[in-house]
Scaffold this active site. Structure first.
Site, PDB file in Angstrom:
ATOM      1  N   ILE A 101       0.850  -1.196   0.000  1.00  0.00           N
ATOM      2  CA  ILE A 101       0.000   0.000   0.000  1.00  0.00           C
ATOM      3  C   ILE A 101       0.883   1.243   0.000  1.00  0.00           C
ATOM      4  CG2 ILE A 101      -1.815   1.273   1.234  1.00  0.00           C
ATOM      5  CD1 ILE A 101      -2.722  -1.442   2.400  1.00  0.00           C
ATOM      6  N   CYS A 102       0.591   2.150  -0.926  1.00  0.00           N
ATOM      7  CA  CYS A 102       1.310   3.427  -1.061  1.00  0.00           C
ATOM      8  C   CYS A 102       2.820   3.169  -1.205  1.00  0.00           C
ATOM      9  CB  CYS A 102       0.962   4.316   0.128  1.00  0.00           C
ATOM     10  SG  CYS A 102       1.546   5.997  -0.010  1.00  0.00           S
ATOM     11  N   GLN A 103       3.602   3.727  -0.314  1.00  0.00           N
ATOM     12  CA  GLN A 103       5.047   3.541  -0.361  1.00  0.00           C
ATOM     13  C   GLN A 103       5.409   2.064  -0.164  1.00  0.00           C
ATOM     14  OE1 GLN A 103       6.777   5.487   2.937  1.00  0.00           O
ATOM     15  NE2 GLN A 103       8.861   5.288   2.243  1.00  0.00           N
TER      16      GLN A 103
ATOM     17  N   GLY B 207       3.819  -0.244  -1.363  1.00  0.00           N
ATOM     18  CA  GLY B 207       3.612  -0.839  -2.683  1.00  0.00           C
ATOM     19  C   GLY B 207       4.875  -0.758  -3.519  1.00  0.00           C
TER      20      GLY B 207
ATOM     21  N   MET C 280      -1.665  -1.114  -4.057  1.00  0.00           N
ATOM     22  CA  MET C 280      -2.734  -0.115  -3.917  1.00  0.00           C
ATOM     23  C   MET C 280      -2.092   1.261  -3.759  1.00  0.00           C
ATOM     24  SD  MET C 280      -5.183  -2.133  -1.244  1.00  0.00           S
ATOM     25  CE  MET C 280      -6.228  -0.770  -0.833  1.00  0.00           C
TER      26      MET C 280
END
Lengths: 268, 388
Positions: free
Chosen positions: A145-147, A149, A169
């Site tokens: 998720i985000c970073q 990811g 995501m």
């Protein structure tokens, strides 16, 4: 209907009513819940904690491959399990998924020399190994998720034999977009000076940077609109998330800034 | 008094009633002559009192909650100020277009009074609280920067001299010249470090001023866009139906102009210089602090950094060795397994050979038996006493 003094008066009265009601609610706020699903610690290393979420329901059909969630360093991972009706973790468990999550913890100056290699080939790899050993399997599912990811993408590229499925995501992948405001701002920053001076990037600085993407909306208008929903717990939670940027290791920032700079060079 | 009691006490109700009585008075009587040109807070004394109530109620809350409260209050202040100024003007018999034109005119005049640091001069600003929104990016930067200095953001703001410009003969020039004077004597090195810090600090202020001035230009442009947008909206059938509509259009205009500016080369340069100059000050300050600490025989940041770096390197080596040992262990087990496998196959081969031999022997035995029988059959019987 055109605006009139009476209308303004009514609007102001209504606004003040909502504001008073909202303030009343806010004054009585107790501790904001952070994470609702019961979890156990299965592995720790430095400030990193690997959690396993205990299933809250019995599921007939279970996925044999467990899921490892790698969250962003710059925010808190409890956002995946914020409340019972807004919990990605819960929905995954209900779908028959074993869920694990990496909490990177709160970094301090002692962590300033952690590099990308330490995160990707170190912490993540060892967490994956823990899952493999616990479940007697060779591959896991990885959700970034985000970073987290971006980390997951790097990890999968290097350790494909350990990943069955990769899911990302809100993950920054393409740093070459023209509208990239952060990249545009970063191109004149002396990153070496920043690295040597700060060690870690303070959360306040990150918050400021994100807020200045849309300062009038995020620092002004948002709070005026908030008056309409001040009795909603979700709003408070969102506030926690919005201003919840943590101090991050400079090496990560350096990595991102360099990616941004590369993209800028290519664009211009 | 408990927090919950705050909102049910008589005094609270009295404050609320004062707020609305003032509004009603304004609505019924129109704008009185003694209010003309007065500060935007003139009719809002009870509102200020109300704010104070809430402020007290939030005093014991965690900083995060206080921050949300403060920001809501600031935004609400702008909103109420906007509502009041529009009510006053309409009570004077102005149309919405006239109200906006008048308002834009007043704000333009206020911008003429902008100080070199980009702040709006309070003396000429009748919409001070309304215009606070333009201070938001600057204010947030000041707060952020103050977390990196040993002194507060207010101190940094207060220190900004009006004469800090590029022009020769100004304060900055004189200060720069003064600070460039070579240090002498026994403490010259230390003095030199402080001179350098001051020069870097002046440079940071100069960059900060440039940044703030550019943002002021953005504000002026957003005002022009706002006027244009409002003219368009008022002309439409749906028009403007609330103060919130006007506020939202205003925010949209500010964002539009800001976004364009933020993507410009000028902004990227100014932003880079601002951050770099701040880092230079911080770096130099850290150097001086380290030198002071060293004189007191206290561990310095530099020493700690060296230690942290070494610890990290040792940990990295340890993890590598642990992983290597694990690999060796796995390899050892794998070798043993291979050996076991080869032994197994050897045993299997041997077994097969033994079986083969056994089979051969068995079949040889079977073959031998009929031969013997045949031999026996073929052998003639000796006659008893025949040879005799």
């Amino acid at each position: 209907m055109p605006i009139s003094p009476e209308k303004i008066m009514n609007e102001a009265m209504e606004f003040n009513r909502k504001l008073t009601h909202g303030m009343q609610n806010m004054v009585n706020i107790k501790e904001i819940p952070t994470g609702v699903t019961e979890k156990e610690v299965v592995y720790t290393e430095d400030k990193v904690i690997l959690y396993h979420f205990k299933p809250h329901v019995k599921v007939a059909k279970k996925n044999k491959t467990p899921l490892l969630i790698s969250y962003a360093l710059v925010n808190r991972p409890y956002m995946t399990d914020i409340r019972e009706d807004r919990s990605m973790v819960r929905r995954l468990i209900e779908a028959g998924q074993e869920v694990y999550l990496i909490d990177w913890g709160y970094p301090d100056r002692a962590d300033r020399y952690l590099e990308m290699d330490d995160f990707i080939n170190g912490y993540i790899d060892r967490c994956v190994d823990v899952l493999c050993k616990r479940h007697k399997i060779k591959k896991v599912n990885l959700l970034g998720i985000c970073q987290g990811g971006t980390f997951s993408l790097c990890y999968t590229a290097l350790h494909q034999h350990k990943i069955k499925n990769l899911i990302t995501m809100v993950t920054p992948v393409d740093f070459h977009t023209k509208e990239n405001m952060l990249g545009h701002w970063a191109k004149n920053i002396d990153i070496d000076l920043l690295v040597d001076t700060m060690g870690n990037i303070p959360g306040d600085m990150l918050n400021w940077t994100f807020l200045t993407l849309k300062p009038f909306r995020l620092i002004g208008q948002k709070y005026l609109d908030m008056v309409n929903i001040l009795d909603d717990l979700e709003l408070k939670i969102l506030c926690v998330w919005r201003n919840g940027s943590l101090t991050v290791q400079i090496k990560w920032v350096k990595f991102i800034v360099n990616l941004l700079k590369i993209s800028i060079r290519k664009i211009f | 008094m408990t927090k919950a009691d705050f909102f049910s006490s008589d005094e609270w109700i009295k404050t609320q009633s004062e707020v609305w009585n003032n509004w009603l008075e304004l609505l019924n009587k129109g704008m009185s002559s003694n209010n003309k040109g007065g500060g935007s807070e003139s009719n809002f004394a009870p509102w200020a009192k109300q704010r104070q109530w809430w402020q007290e109620a939030f005093a014991t809350h965690p900083p995060e909650a206080q921050d949300i409260y403060n920001r809501i209050m600031e935004a609400s202040k702008s909103y109420f100020s906007m509502a009041e100024s529009f009510t006053k003007a309409q009570e004077e018999g102005m149309t919405l277009q006239q109200v906006i034109a008048n308002w834009v005119d007043l704000m333009s005049k206020s911008f003429e009074g902008i100080t070199p640091d980009g702040a709006v001069s309070e003396a000429v600003d009748p919409f001070q609280s309304f215009m606070n929104i333009w201070d938001l990016p600057q204010d947030t930067w000041q707060r952020t920067a103050s977390t990196m200095f040993p002194f507060s953001g207010d101190f940094l703001r207060a220190l900004r001299p009006e004469g800090v410009t590029h022009k020769p003969g100004d304060i900055h020039g004189h200060m720069d010249q003064f600070l460039a004077t070579p240090a002498l004597g026994y403490t010259r090195e230390f003095q030199g470090q402080y001179q350098k810090l001051n020069r870097l600090f002046l440079n940071y202020q100069k960059e900060l001023n440039n940044y703030m001035l550019s943002l002021s230009k953005v504000n002026m442009e957003s005002l022009q866009l706002f006027q244009k947008e409002m003219q368009n909206v008022v002309g439409r059938e749906e028009g403007i139906s609330s103060i919130k509509d006007i506020y939202d259009i205003w925010v949209d205009c500010c964002e539009e102009v800001y976004a364009e500016y933020a993507m410009s080369e000028t902004y990227a340069e100014e932003y880079g210089k601002l951050v770099n100059s701040l880092m230079a000050v911080k770096s130099q300050a850290a150097k001086i602090t380290d030198e002071v600490l060293e004189t007191f025989n206290i561990p310095t940041r530099k020493e700690l950094n060296t230690l942290h770096k070494r610890v990290q390197e040792v940990r990295r080596d340890y993890n590598k060795m642990r992983s290597g040992a694990e690999d060796l262990k796995i390899e050892g087990i794998r070798n043993e397994l291979d050996e076991l496998q080869s032994l197994k196959s050897e045993v299997k081969t041997l077994k097969a050979q033994i079986e083969k031999i056994t089979e051969t022997k068995k079949s040889a035995k079977v073959e031998k038996k009929p031969l013997k029988a045949a031999k026996l059959k073929a052998k003639p019987k000796k006659k008893k006493g025949g040879n005799k």
